[in-house]
Design a protein around this motif. Structure first.
Motif, PDB file in Angstrom:
ATOM      1  N   UNK A 207      -1.878 -18.073  29.219  1.00 39.96           N
ATOM      2  CA  UNK A 207      -2.742 -17.413  28.243  1.00 39.96           C
ATOM      3  C   UNK A 207      -4.072 -16.636  28.681  1.00 39.96           C
ATOM      4  N   UNK A 208      -4.784 -17.477  29.552  1.00 46.65           N
ATOM      5  CA  UNK A 208      -5.787 -16.775  30.292  1.00 46.65           C
ATOM      6  C   UNK A 208      -5.591 -15.597  31.107  1.00 46.65           C
ATOM      7  N   UNK A 209      -4.369 -15.621  31.939  1.00 45.19           N
ATOM      8  CA  UNK A 209      -3.956 -14.633  32.849  1.00 45.19           C
ATOM      9  C   UNK A 209      -3.609 -13.357  31.837  1.00 45.19           C
ATOM     10  N   UNK A 210      -3.338 -13.480  30.662  1.00 45.12           N
ATOM     11  CA  UNK A 210      -3.074 -12.519  29.729  1.00 45.12           C
ATOM     12  C   UNK A 210      -4.180 -11.705  29.152  1.00 45.12           C
ATOM     13  N   UNK A 211      -5.659 -12.221  29.356  1.00 42.76           N
ATOM     14  CA  UNK A 211      -6.727 -11.722  28.619  1.00 42.76           C
ATOM     15  C   UNK A 211      -7.390 -10.667  29.577  1.00 42.76           C
ATOM     16  N   UNK A 212      -8.113  -9.932  28.940  1.00 49.36           N
ATOM     17  CA  UNK A 212      -8.949  -8.795  29.489  1.00 49.36           C
ATOM     18  C   UNK A 212      -9.886  -9.584  30.741  1.00 49.36           C
ATOM     19  N   UNK A 213     -10.086  -8.557  31.820  1.00 49.28           N
ATOM     20  CA  UNK A 213     -10.930  -9.141  32.836  1.00 49.28           C
ATOM     21  C   UNK A 213     -12.468  -9.381  32.372  1.00 49.28           C
ATOM     22  N   UNK A 214     -12.679  -8.444  31.479  1.00 50.39           N
ATOM     23  CA  UNK A 214     -14.202  -8.365  30.836  1.00 50.39           C
ATOM     24  C   UNK A 214     -14.408  -9.503  30.039  1.00 50.39           C
ATOM     25  N   UNK A 215     -13.405 -10.462  29.549  1.00 53.03           N
ATOM     26  CA  UNK A 215     -13.706 -11.569  28.765  1.00 53.03           C
ATOM     27  C   UNK A 215     -14.838 -12.708  29.191  1.00 53.03           C
ATOM     28  N   UNK A 216     -14.578 -12.962  30.331  1.00 51.82           N
ATOM     29  CA  UNK A 216     -15.596 -14.084  30.967  1.00 51.82           C
ATOM     30  C   UNK A 216     -17.136 -13.589  30.986  1.00 51.82           C
ATOM     31  N   UNK A 217     -17.240 -12.446  31.003  1.00 51.37           N
ATOM     32  CA  UNK A 217     -18.384 -11.829  30.945  1.00 51.37           C
ATOM     33  C   UNK A 217     -19.215 -11.639  29.559  1.00 51.37           C
ATOM     34  N   UNK A 218     -18.387 -12.168  28.431  1.00 56.07           N
ATOM     35  CA  UNK A 218     -19.137 -12.118  27.311  1.00 56.07           C
ATOM     36  C   UNK A 218     -19.730 -13.397  27.427  1.00 56.07           C
ATOM     37  N   UNK A 219     -21.253 -13.338  26.632  1.00 60.10           N
ATOM     38  CA  UNK A 219     -22.089 -14.476  26.536  1.00 60.10           C
ATOM     39  C   UNK A 219     -22.592 -14.942  25.305  1.00 60.10           C
ATOM     40  N   UNK A 220     -22.099 -14.064  24.248  1.00 54.14           N
ATOM     41  CA  UNK A 220     -22.550 -14.270  22.882  1.00 54.14           C
ATOM     42  C   UNK A 220     -21.331 -14.272  22.049  1.00 54.14           C
ATOM     43  N   UNK A 221     -21.058 -15.318  20.941  1.00 51.64           N
ATOM     44  CA  UNK A 221     -22.241 -16.334  20.957  1.00 51.64           C
ATOM     45  C   UNK A 221     -22.231 -17.416  21.894  1.00 51.64           C
ATOM     46  N   UNK A 222     -23.186 -17.995  22.292  1.00 53.06           N
ATOM     47  CA  UNK A 222     -23.260 -18.867  23.460  1.00 53.06           C
ATOM     48  C   UNK A 222     -22.393 -20.117  23.383  1.00 53.06           C
ATOM     49  N   UNK A 223     -22.098 -20.668  22.285  1.00 56.25           N
ATOM     50  CA  UNK A 223     -21.413 -21.926  22.086  1.00 56.25           C
ATOM     51  C   UNK A 223     -19.970 -21.414  22.403  1.00 56.25           C
ATOM     52  N   UNK A 224     -19.325 -20.422  21.928  1.00 55.66           N
ATOM     53  CA  UNK A 224     -18.065 -20.051  21.994  1.00 55.66           C
ATOM     54  C   UNK A 224     -17.868 -19.678  23.614  1.00 55.66           C
ATOM     55  N   UNK A 225     -18.871 -18.809  23.929  1.00 51.63           N
ATOM     56  CA  UNK A 225     -18.608 -18.392  25.558  1.00 51.63           C
ATOM     57  C   UNK A 225     -18.690 -19.546  26.393  1.00 51.63           C
ATOM     58  N   UNK A 226     -19.566 -20.883  26.104  1.00 48.01           N
ATOM     59  CA  UNK A 226     -19.615 -21.840  26.887  1.00 48.01           C
ATOM     60  C   UNK A 226     -18.257 -22.743  26.775  1.00 48.01           C
ATOM     61  N   UNK A 227     -17.714 -22.686  25.485  1.00 48.08           N
ATOM     62  CA  UNK A 227     -16.319 -23.224  25.463  1.00 48.08           C
ATOM     63  C   UNK A 227     -15.296 -22.688  26.274  1.00 48.08           C
ATOM     64  N   UNK A 228     -15.216 -21.332  26.217  1.00 44.72           N
ATOM     65  CA  UNK A 228     -14.274 -20.793  26.932  1.00 44.72           C
ATOM     66  C   UNK A 228     -14.412 -21.069  28.503  1.00 44.72           C
ATOM     67  N   UNK A 229     -15.558 -20.906  29.070  1.00 41.55           N
ATOM     68  CA  UNK A 229     -16.060 -21.436  30.362  1.00 41.55           C
ATOM     69  C   UNK A 229     -15.583 -22.687  30.845  1.00 41.55           C
ATOM     70  N   UNK A 230     -15.808 -23.865  29.752  1.00 37.52           N
ATOM     71  CA  UNK A 230     -15.269 -25.139  30.089  1.00 37.52           C
ATOM     72  C   UNK A 230     -13.979 -24.908  30.419  1.00 37.52           C
ATOM     73  N   UNK A 231     -13.178 -24.372  29.490  1.00 34.73           N
ATOM     74  CA  UNK A 231     -11.628 -24.228  29.718  1.00 34.73           C
ATOM     75  C   UNK A 231     -11.212 -23.601  30.940  1.00 34.73           C
ATOM     76  N   UNK A 232     -11.772 -22.605  31.436  1.00 34.07           N
ATOM     77  CA  UNK A 232     -11.638 -22.105  32.752  1.00 34.07           C
ATOM     78  C   UNK A 232     -11.871 -22.992  33.690  1.00 34.07           C
TER      79      UNK A 232
END
Length: 284
Positions: A207-232
């Protein structure tokens, strides 16, 4: 077309007989499955008549138009004429986005990534809001997958799991939808890694490999961006542990192998401590 219908048109009684036809459709007085009937032809004629009257500014009750167009959309779907669905769904006004999204959701795994991209292109070509369509389809697809029974622990991904993977494509096609894709992917990753109880790490990586490369650069909303960072980070740890296992099987000297394994273990340990001390998966 019967003589009475022709006379209704001539004497400006179109709204009346269109209403009668719509009522008969609602009351299921026509059998679309009958081997000998004019149902497809009749619905096509009345759908086109409604659209023509709209074009020349002759008012037709919106509910009547909706019922007739919906009937014709079902005819098109049954005939597999996907390329026409967006055009007629687009004529439904306020209900257009929901109706076209419902059709796209029904495709499930019958459509590949190219078909899905083309379907969204058709939405734009027929005046539909692509972003809204994609968001509704993604949500409907996830809801449909979660309505299924709990995904069992198995080596081969199930159709439901593939459906969840494919659902991310709807919101990953265009840059303007990446914030929605971020919201969607956290839900799916949570399911694969936590809620299903199956620990589907490989599917999460796919799933992560299918995602756009720009997705990790999204930092808002912070809670969701942090959750995604933790999964990575969690998936990176999994890769580190896999490399430790691989190192043990390398055809090199015992000293080199143990030295490299120890280094990899230290890296994995540090990553684990960093993740687990960042309040990952802790309730608010």
């Amino acid at each position: 077309m019967s003589l009475s219908w022709q006379l209704s048109i001539i004497f400006d009684g179109t709204s009346s007989f269109l209403g009668t036809f719509a009522t008969e459709l609602r009351d299921a007085n026509f059998d679309p499955e009958s081997s000998y009937n004019r149902y497809p032809t009749m619905t096509r004629f009345f759908a086109h008549l409604c659209l023509y009257l709209q074009m020349i500014d002759i008012p037709v009750p919106s509910l009547v138009t909706k019922v007739i167009l919906e009937a014709y959309l079902q005819v098109l779907e049954a005939a597999g004429q996907r390329e026409l669905i967006a055009m007629y769904a687009g004529a439904l006004g306020d209900n257009a986005v929901e109706r076209y999204a419902m059709f796209l959701t029904s495709l499930e795994l019958a459509a590949d990534v190219n078909d899905r991209r083309l379907a969204l292109t058709r939405a734009r070509e027929n005046g539909l809001d692509v972003h809204k369509v994609a968001v509704v389809v993604a949500k409907r697809t996830i809801d449909r997958a979660f309505e299924s029974s709990v995904i069992p622990l198995q080596a081969t991904p199930s159709d439901v799991e593939f459906l969840l993977l494919c659902s991310i494509e709807w919101t990953a096609f265009e840059d303007g939808m990446h914030d929605t894709a971020l919201e969607q992917v956290t839900v799916i990753l949570w399911y694969f890694l936590v809620a299903s109880g199956a620990g589907r790490v490989l599917l999460a990586k796919n799933l992560v490999e299918m995602l756009p490369r720009e997705l990790p650069s999204i930092d808002q909303p912070e809670e969701r961006a942090t959750e995604y960072l933790h999964y990575r980070q969690f998936l990176t740890i999994q890769d580190s542990l896999d490399r430790v296992v691989e190192c043990q099987s390398l055809g090199v000297s015992m000293m080199n192998r143990n030295t490299r394994a120890a280094w990899l273990i230290d890296q994995a340990y540090n990553a684990v401590v960093k993740l687990f001390t960042s309040d990952w998966m802790m309730p608010d």
